[in-house]
Design a protein around this motif. Structure first.
Motif, mmCIF file in Angstrom:
data_model
loop_
_atom_site.group_PDB
_atom_site.id
_atom_site.type_symbol
_atom_site.label_atom_id
_atom_site.label_comp_id
_atom_site.label_asym_id
_atom_site.label_seq_id
_atom_site.Cartn_x
_atom_site.Cartn_y
_atom_site.Cartn_z
ATOM 1 N N PRO A 1 -4.247 -4.208 4.461
ATOM 2 C CA PRO A 1 -4.579 -2.923 5.114
ATOM 3 C C PRO A 1 -5.978 -2.415 4.786
ATOM 4 C CG PRO A 1 -2.992 -2.599 3.350
ATOM 5 C CD PRO A 1 -3.139 -4.073 3.518
ATOM 6 N N TYR B 1 0.836 -1.215 0.000
ATOM 7 C CA TYR B 1 0.000 0.000 0.000
ATOM 8 C C TYR B 1 0.863 1.254 0.000
ATOM 9 C CZ TYR B 1 -4.399 2.493 1.073
ATOM 10 O OH TYR B 1 -5.522 3.286 1.021
ATOM 11 N N GLN C 1 -8.293 -3.216 15.263
ATOM 12 C CA GLN C 1 -8.404 -4.636 14.935
ATOM 13 C C GLN C 1 -7.205 -5.088 14.103
ATOM 14 O OE1 GLN C 1 -10.845 -6.854 16.006
ATOM 15 N NE2 GLN C 1 -9.395 -8.316 15.113
ATOM 16 N N ALA C 2 -6.826 -4.251 13.141
ATOM 17 C CA ALA C 2 -5.679 -4.600 12.284
ATOM 18 C C ALA C 2 -4.404 -4.677 13.125
ATOM 19 C CB ALA C 2 -5.524 -3.557 11.181
ATOM 20 N N LEU D 1 2.131 -1.525 9.338
ATOM 21 C CA LEU D 1 0.864 -1.510 8.611
ATOM 22 C C LEU D 1 0.676 -0.239 7.784
ATOM 23 C CD1 LEU D 1 -1.439 -3.000 11.392
ATOM 24 C CD2 LEU D 1 -0.727 -4.123 9.294
ATOM 25 N N GLU E 1 -10.319 -3.868 6.796
ATOM 26 C CA GLU E 1 -11.290 -3.239 7.690
ATOM 27 C C GLU E 1 -12.249 -2.322 6.923
ATOM 28 O OE1 GLU E 1 -11.674 -3.956 11.006
ATOM 29 O OE2 GLU E 1 -10.208 -5.510 10.520
ATOM 30 N N ILE E 2 -11.756 -1.715 5.842
ATOM 31 C CA ILE E 2 -12.632 -0.854 5.031
ATOM 32 C C ILE E 2 -13.606 -1.718 4.244
ATOM 33 C CG2 ILE E 2 -12.699 0.892 3.199
ATOM 34 C CD1 ILE E 2 -9.778 1.485 3.843
ATOM 35 N N ALA F 1 -3.937 11.354 -2.124
ATOM 36 C CA ALA F 1 -5.190 10.740 -2.611
ATOM 37 C C ALA F 1 -5.020 9.273 -2.970
ATOM 38 C CB ALA F 1 -5.667 11.505 -3.841
ATOM 39 N N ASP F 2 -6.013 8.484 -2.570
ATOM 40 C CA ASP F 2 -6.079 7.092 -3.043
ATOM 41 C C ASP F 2 -6.690 7.052 -4.434
ATOM 42 O OD1 ASP F 2 -5.126 5.607 -0.812
ATOM 43 O OD2 ASP F 2 -6.954 6.131 0.262
ATOM 44 N N TRP G 1 -11.452 1.640 -6.263
ATOM 45 C CA TRP G 1 -10.746 0.542 -5.583
ATOM 46 C C TRP G 1 -10.441 -0.577 -6.577
ATOM 47 C CZ3 TRP G 1 -8.561 1.115 -1.037
ATOM 48 C CH2 TRP G 1 -9.075 2.049 -0.129
ATOM 49 N N LYS H 1 -2.276 4.602 6.482
ATOM 50 C CA LYS H 1 -3.676 4.778 6.116
ATOM 51 C C LYS H 1 -4.550 3.634 6.603
ATOM 52 C CE LYS H 1 -3.201 7.538 1.929
ATOM 53 N NZ LYS H 1 -3.388 7.541 0.480
ATOM 54 N N HIS H 2 -5.736 3.999 7.058
ATOM 55 C CA HIS H 2 -6.790 3.030 7.369
ATOM 56 C C HIS H 2 -6.344 1.976 8.386
ATOM 57 C CE1 HIS H 2 -8.606 4.921 3.920
ATOM 58 N NE2 HIS H 2 -7.731 4.402 3.097
ATOM 59 N N VAL H 3 -5.510 2.348 9.339
ATOM 60 C CA VAL H 3 -5.052 1.366 10.325
ATOM 61 C C VAL H 3 -6.027 1.357 11.499
ATOM 62 C CG1 VAL H 3 -3.161 0.671 11.819
ATOM 63 C CG2 VAL H 3 -2.676 1.754 9.644
ATOM 64 N N THR H 4 -6.709 0.244 11.700
ATOM 65 C CA THR H 4 -7.673 0.148 12.795
ATOM 66 C C THR H 4 -7.067 -0.638 13.960
ATOM 67 O OG1 THR H 4 -8.567 -1.899 11.934
ATOM 68 C CG2 THR H 4 -9.591 0.133 11.148
#
Lengths: 709, 325
Positions: free
Chosen positions: A186, A53, B49-50, B41, A189-190, A561-562, A243, B44-47
């Motif tokens: 990564p 990522y 749970q992760a 990790l 969770e999203i 930006a993704d 995505w 970005k978007h690291v929770t």
């Protein structure tokens, strides 16, 4: 006599080929191949598309793995086009009962969205031992013995390779891999929030080996035919298509997991994380992240051609010369590990790297500012035929205010005016000039150029920070900021409670000596208002912890930006993503019900005039509330040699190598011209050394004739 | 001597355990397992749970040193310290936090480190001893005084300056060798010339001064006067007698560093893009990869202990009066 001629000829040839470039860092002969030389400064951690990522990893896997869609190389604004897909996805909306809805159905009625993707037939994987089969059609290397494994060191040690056709199952398999807890994707969770059955599948397979997921179904992912699959997501989420253009959604053959998960291979560092298997234009032929990585043209690459259309001036820039020609143009890409900027820059100037960024210590050597504030190459660069390309990145660097803080946070008018005053005082034009060598564009809002909703009217500006005067933007006077301080209750920066200068805290996770001038600059900016800014520098871990717990007051942060949609920026200010309350990405903990409501509406809309107006409204709200000083959009300066063709900066695409072309003959000629060794100083040094020895020898002779002490 | 060696090796065990504990504590004072997970990790978007998943996968979900919820000996063994340390003493370094096998990496990277460090040591030693002997030969002369002054100047300059200046002059201006890089086999030679020369040159100041002091101490001894009295030339005296008798302190300095040559040089490897163990360690520290840091500190300690032991043994070889007991 004959021997003498041969010797003479050999000497001349040898000196022409090798002695003419003693500083050549490449040992191999290019032959007739077209080779591109690039560098990397940090070894990639992961090359598994489910895990990778970061941009330095995408530099490799973007060329190897192929998601169903890609960004058009030349067109702007960024536009998705099919890659392995035969067409753009068929998007179907469904209600709660699973019945199909019209395209213009209300968001509230849409319970699910189906993305039906059809892939091209005949695409094949790169040759790989995981796909090698014997005469009996059995996989040759899926049951390796301990003795076989003992003799292996790299993937190239396998004698046989095989290939097979890409099928829809491979895409479904990869989505299941994203959900497996042992893969640790990564984005898992999203995706739990969107793909139907993703979370249940994740729990179901948590104790199963990675390769066991092949025969376990995920309810939201269905393979309709060998060349078609469907992904069902919750509600309406138009950004899901972006995505699908990221490496996460690339195909993965199940054979790869079976092959790599054999005991003993991981101990040899032979794993999917290090040896990819894709359908892309290139395959990784050498993986030595400690020294160099080599990509070779995939001999089985499917037919793809260079774009035939782009932006209006692309033709003039020579970017359409290769229109319609089969891709890729380059046979081999060599990435050399280069950590330090001095050798990296020197090699670029010597012609051993084809393109380069510009480090701050070589900036003055490469760039000069023109009278009208523009940038141009220095004469020494122009003399070498080096070219410059500048692009504003789809990123923002900003100074955030913690909206939960008692002084700078909250929705009170007093706090808002304090934030606005600080935003005016912090002069990012000056920051860009001092610290970025001009490589930045002062931000007028939260959306950078290239993102839908960015207002590219040159008069568009943040009216709280800038004025449009005499045809150009002018930063507001510090007097206005001082007036705002008065209205905020801090005349001359004096805190009425203490009768002393207002004390604010600047948290930074960059405690190194190099970053101290930046912190000092921020302190000076606030001194203009009479505010005393105390720098709280910690290591990055502690800084992140302060942000998570809401213990920071003012800090700098950024976002890259993704995908080119405003949702990917505005979600950083959505109340439901508050860092402290919800552990989300809203680091400033901003919460405004109007903004949140507009966000919820905007994120589900397709691009349209109505959506554009909502975006402008949202920009106005955050300009007014000032939860952050918007900072700047970084500019990327790329230098490249005259033999480097078809380069067009693309902040979204990761697979640009297949479009590039190298004029090898010119490069060879220039390298020889630029790298002739200069040996006379060595001879001079030797003569001086001998001359120095003469008095020493004389002194010694005198010394031994003297009587003993 | 065998008993002595065994005893020294046994002494090393508590030393290594102590070093391991110290490394562990220093590392975890700065970095918590959560920090390590976040570093691996990404941003970005690291929770949460992760993070929990990562810790579970990499064995960082246990208490650090003491597990109060476990029973009996598991209070000690079900801890990060025990789980991560026990393999070290068997030289099983396991996997780095990003999944690569550390032993395989060390095997691969030790050779480039050695390829730079060993020639640097040899060339440096040769140059240092030669110049030191020359200065002793011409002691009290202008050559000695100028040489000493140059040594002091040379010692006062940072090694980083030598690297940058060397790269600028030799590679950029004169274009005689590649400015950085590495290759396998004989192709490595062209990449090694510059770092070896710079490495040797940057140590000349201190090296020459040190050896000059040693030799000056020797030349004032009676056996030197005797050698001269029996008609030996100054050169014969220096090379046949003085050099031989000065071998003990030379060995002290040289043998102790021999095993650690494998560990590489942090700055040199980084500037010359040499894929050795020095840059491996720096990268691991920057990426908070505890598994590699721990393995490299342990390996460095073991090699240093071995170096000291070899020094003791070498004394007996060069000086028959020394006995190990």
């Amino acid at each position: 006599m004959q021997f003498g001629k041969v010797l003479l000829l050999s000497t001349v040839l040898l000196s022409a080929c090798t002695a003419s470039q003693l500083n050549n860092p490449y040992s191999e002969d290019e032959g007739t191949q077209s080779v591109l030389y690039q560098s990397f400064n940090e070894r990639p951690k992961h090359l598994d598309p489910a895990v990778s990522y970061t941009s330095n990893e995408y530099a490799f896997i973007g060329q190897i793995y192929e998601p169903p869609f890609q960004y058009h190389y030349l067109k702007r604004p960024y536009q998705l086009v099919p890659l392995t897909a035969s067409q753009m996805p068929d998007i179907r909306y469904l209600n709660q009962k699973g019945a199909a809805l019209e395209k213009n159905a209300k968001d509230s009625d849409i319970a699910f969205t189906d993305y039906v993707i059809t892939i091209q037939q005949g695409i094949r994987y790169q040759p790989h031992p995981a796909l090698a089969k014997d005469a009996n059609n059995r996989y040759q290397y899926h049951n390796l013995t301990a003795t076989q494994i003992e003799s292996l060191n790299t993937l190239n040690d396998f004698e046989h390779t095989g290939s097979r056709e890409l099928i829809a199952d491979d895409y479904a398999y990869q989505i299941k891999r994203l959900a497996h807890p042992k893969i640790q994707s990564p984005i898992a969770e999203i995706m739990k929030n969107y793909i139907i059955g993703f979370d249940d599948f994740s729990k179901q397979v948590s104790d199963k080996p990675k390769a066991a997921i092949k025969d376990i179904a995920m309810s939201g992912v269905e393979v309709i035919s060998p060349y078609q699959y469907r992904v069902r997501i919750k509600g309406k989420y138009p950004q899901f298509i972006f995505w699908l253009a990221m490496p996460f959604f690339s195909p993965m053959p199940w054979e790869a997991d079976v092959f790599y998960n054999q005991p003993g291979l991981a101990e040899k560092n032979i794993s999917l994380d290090w040896f990819p298997i894709g359908t892309g234009a290139y395959l990784l032929s050498e993986n030595n992240p400690n020294r160099r990585m080599v990509l070779l043209k995939n001999p089985l690459y499917h037919p793809e051609t260079y774009p035939t259309e782009g932006e209006p001036d692309d033709q003039q820039k020579g970017l359409l010369v290769d229109a319609g020609k089969p891709l890729p143009f380059i046979d081999k890409v060599v990435f050399m590990l280069e950590k330090e900027t001095i050798p990296y820059w020197t090699k670029f100037l010597q012609g051993y790297f084809d393109a380069s960024g510009i480090a701050s210590d070589s900036f003055d050597q490469a760039i000069q500012f023109t009278g009208n504030g523009g940038v141009a190459l220095t004469p020494s660069m122009l003399e070498k035929g080096i070219k410059l390309q500048t692009t504003v990145e789809t990123s923002i660097a900003y100074m955030g205010f913690n909206m939960l803080d008692a002084t700078v946070g909250g929705n009170s008018e007093q706090a808002r005016k304090l934030r606005l005053a600080i935003s005016i005082a912090v002069d990012y034009d000056e920051y860009i000039s001092i610290f970025m060598n001009g490589r930045g564009l002062p931000a007028q809002g939260f959306l950078p150029p290239g993102i839908y909703g960015y207002d590219d009217n040159n008069q568009s500006h943040n009216p709280y920070l800038y004025d449009w005067v005499d045809g150009k933007l002018q930063h507001k006077s510090i007097d206005i900021a001082k007036q705002l301080m008065v209205e905020a209750g801090y005349p001359n920066g004096i805190d009425p409670k203490t009768k002393e200068p207002l004390i604010l805290y600047f948290d930074t996770g960059l405690p190194s000596i190099d970053d101290r001038p930046r912190s000092a600059w921020y302190r000076k900016q606030l001194e203009k208002l009479g505010i005393m800014l105390i720098i709280r520098a910690t290591d990055y871990n502690r800084f992140q912890e302060k942000i998570r717990t809401g213990n920071a007051q003012i800090f700098t942060w950024g976002w890259n930006a993704d995908y080119p949609d405003p949702e990917n920026f505005f979600f950083l200010l959505y109340g439901g993503n508050g860092k402290v309350k919800y552990g989300g990405e809203n680091a400033v903990n901003y919460q405004n019900p109007t903004f949140d409501r507009l966000f919820e509406t905007m994120r589900n809309m397709d691009n349209s005039e109505q959506r554009y107006q909502i975006i402008q409204h949202m920009q106005d709200i955050i300009r007014h509330d000032a939860p952050m000083a918007f900072g700047f959009y970084p500019k990327r300066f790329s230098l490249f040699h005259s033999w480097y063709k078809n380069l067009k900066a693309n902040s979204m695409a990761n697979n640009e190598l297949k479009y590039l072309r190298i004029d090898s003959a010119t490069r060879t000629q220039k390298r020889q011209e630029w790298n002739k060794p200069i040996a006379w100083p060595l001879a001079l040094g030797a003569v001086l050394f001998v001359l120095l020895l003469i008095p020493a020898i004389n002194a010694y002779r005198r010394h031994i004739k003297e009587p003993l002490p | 001597m065998i008993h002595y060696i065994i005893r020294r090796l046994l002494y090393a065990f508590p030393l290594l355990i102590g070093i391991n504990i110290l490394t562990f504590m220093l590392f975890f004072i700065i970095n918590s397992p959560n920090d390590m997970a976040r570093m691996q990790l990404g941003q970005k978007h690291v929770t949460e749970q992760a993070i929990d998943n990562w810790k579970q996968q990499h064995g960082y979900n246990l208490p650090l040193l003491w597990n109060p919820t476990a029973t009996a000996e598991k209070k000690l063994t079900d801890t990060i310290f025990y789980q991560k340390s026990v393999g070290l003493f068997l030289f099983r370094f396991g996997s780095s936090d990003n999944g690569r096998n550390i032993s395989a990496d060390i095997k691969e990277r030790a050779w480039p480190s050695l390829a730079v460090a060993l020639p640097t040591l040899c060339v440096g030693l040769l140059v240092d001893i030669t110049f030191a002997l020359l200065m002793v030969l011409f002691r009290q002369s202008y050559l000695d005084r100028v040489g000493t002054a140059l040594c002091v100047v040379s010692m006062s300059i940072s090694s980083l300056f030598y690297i940058i200046a060397g790269q600028f002059v030799i590679s950029k201006l004169l274009r005689l060798v590649p400015i950085s890089g590495y290759d396998d086999g004989l192709d490595a030679i062209k990449f090694l010339i510059l770092p070896v020369l710079i490495g040797a040159f940057s140590g000349v100041g201190s090296g020459v001064r040190w050896y000059r002091t040693l030799f000056l101490e020797e030349v004032s001894k009676d056996y030197v006067r005797t050698a001269r009295a029996k008609g030996l030339t100054e050169i014969q005296t220096l090379f046949r007698h003085v050099l031989k008798n000065a071998m003990i302190p030379i060995l002290t300095g040289v043998v102790v560093v021999l095993p650690t040559l494998f560990m590489g040089s942090l700055i040199t490897e980084s500037f010359f893009s040499i894929p050795g163990l020095g840059s491996y360690t720096i990268d691991a520290i920057n990426s908070q990869d505890f598994a590699i840091v721990r393995a490299m500190v342990f390996l460095g300690s073991v090699l240093y202990v071995i170096g000291l032991l070899l020094t003791d043994i070498s004394y007996t070889l060069v000086d028959p009066r020394v006995r190990l007991s």
